[in-house]
Scaffold this active site. Structure first.
Site, PDB file in Angstrom:
ATOM      1  N   HIS A  56     125.343  50.167 -10.537  1.00  0.00           N
ATOM      2  CA  HIS A  56     125.991  51.244 -11.282  1.00  0.00           C
ATOM      3  C   HIS A  56     127.491  51.214 -11.033  1.00  0.00           C
ATOM      4  CE1 HIS A  56     122.414  54.138 -12.182  1.00  0.00           C
ATOM      5  NE2 HIS A  56     122.148  52.889 -12.500  1.00  0.00           N
ATOM      6  N   GLU A  58     129.687  53.494 -10.750  1.00  0.00           N
ATOM      7  CA  GLU A  58     130.183  54.419  -9.734  1.00  0.00           C
ATOM      8  C   GLU A  58     130.052  53.845  -8.324  1.00  0.00           C
ATOM      9  OE1 GLU A  58     128.008  54.984 -12.212  1.00  0.00           O
ATOM     10  OE2 GLU A  58     127.813  57.133 -12.625  1.00  0.00           O
ATOM     11  N   CYS A  86     124.338  59.729 -12.484  1.00  0.00           N
ATOM     12  CA  CYS A  86     122.934  59.983 -12.187  1.00  0.00           C
ATOM     13  C   CYS A  86     122.829  60.688 -10.830  1.00  0.00           C
ATOM     14  CB  CYS A  86     122.156  58.664 -12.178  1.00  0.00           C
ATOM     15  SG  CYS A  86     122.470  57.623 -10.727  1.00  0.00           S
ATOM     16  N   CYS A  89     124.023  58.551  -7.823  1.00  0.00           N
ATOM     17  CA  CYS A  89     125.478  58.401  -7.760  1.00  0.00           C
ATOM     18  C   CYS A  89     126.148  59.721  -7.346  1.00  0.00           C
ATOM     19  CB  CYS A  89     126.019  57.897  -9.084  1.00  0.00           C
ATOM     20  SG  CYS A  89     125.531  56.177  -9.432  1.00  0.00           S
TER      21      CYS A  89
END
Length: 152
Positions: A56, A58, A86, A89
């Site tokens: 991801h 992030e 999400c 994260c």
């Protein structure tokens, strides 16, 4: 005004993800008014959607920021991301003590609205600002998934 500059950086990263066939999510970490880390999703190339796999945007950007600052916490840092983070994260941001998250598009698939209170608290309180450049961020996501559906 700086929110827009940092969000443009995140959008540039999302375009890179899109070009690589990944869900177009980009992120930028800001410290003392300058971008210190940026990244994009690489879930397709990593063959795993779990953020723990460092796929991801992030998580990748936060990891780079820690290296660039030579520290394991990101006190005083802000995260700019094209899509509402999400839960994994969000928890990572809290544990790393990110002070603010600015995101573009709201994530309809997560069915979690962190922004209803304007902050998120797990380990520390994080200021949340959603909808920055929402149209551009949402359009990129919609176009990506429309293209995927048309190629099936």
């Amino acid at each position: 005004m700086f929110d827009l500059v940092a969000m443009h950086t995140a959008l540039d990263m999302a375009r890179l993800a899109n070009g690589a066939g990944c869900v177009p999510v980009g992120a930028a970490v800001v410290f003392d008014g300058r971008v210190i880390a940026m990244a994009h999703n690489n879930t397709e190339s990593s063959s795993c959607v779990l953020p723990a796999s460092v796929s991801h945007a992030e998580i990748i950007a936060l990891s780079i920021a820690c290296v660039n600052l030579s520290q394991k916490r990101l006190d005083g840092c802000e995260l700019y991301v094209t899509l509402e983070p999400c839960p994994f994260c969000m928890a990572a941001c809290s544990l790393m003590r990110v002070k603010k998250i600015v995101f573009g598009a709201y994530s309809l698939s997560m069915c979690i609205d962190y922004s209803s209170t304007g902050n998120y608290t797990l380990n520390n309180e994080i200021e949340l600002i959603g909808g920055v450049m929402e149209l551009e961020c949402s359009r990129m996501m919609s176009n990506f998934f429309a293209a995927k559906r048309n190629n099936v």
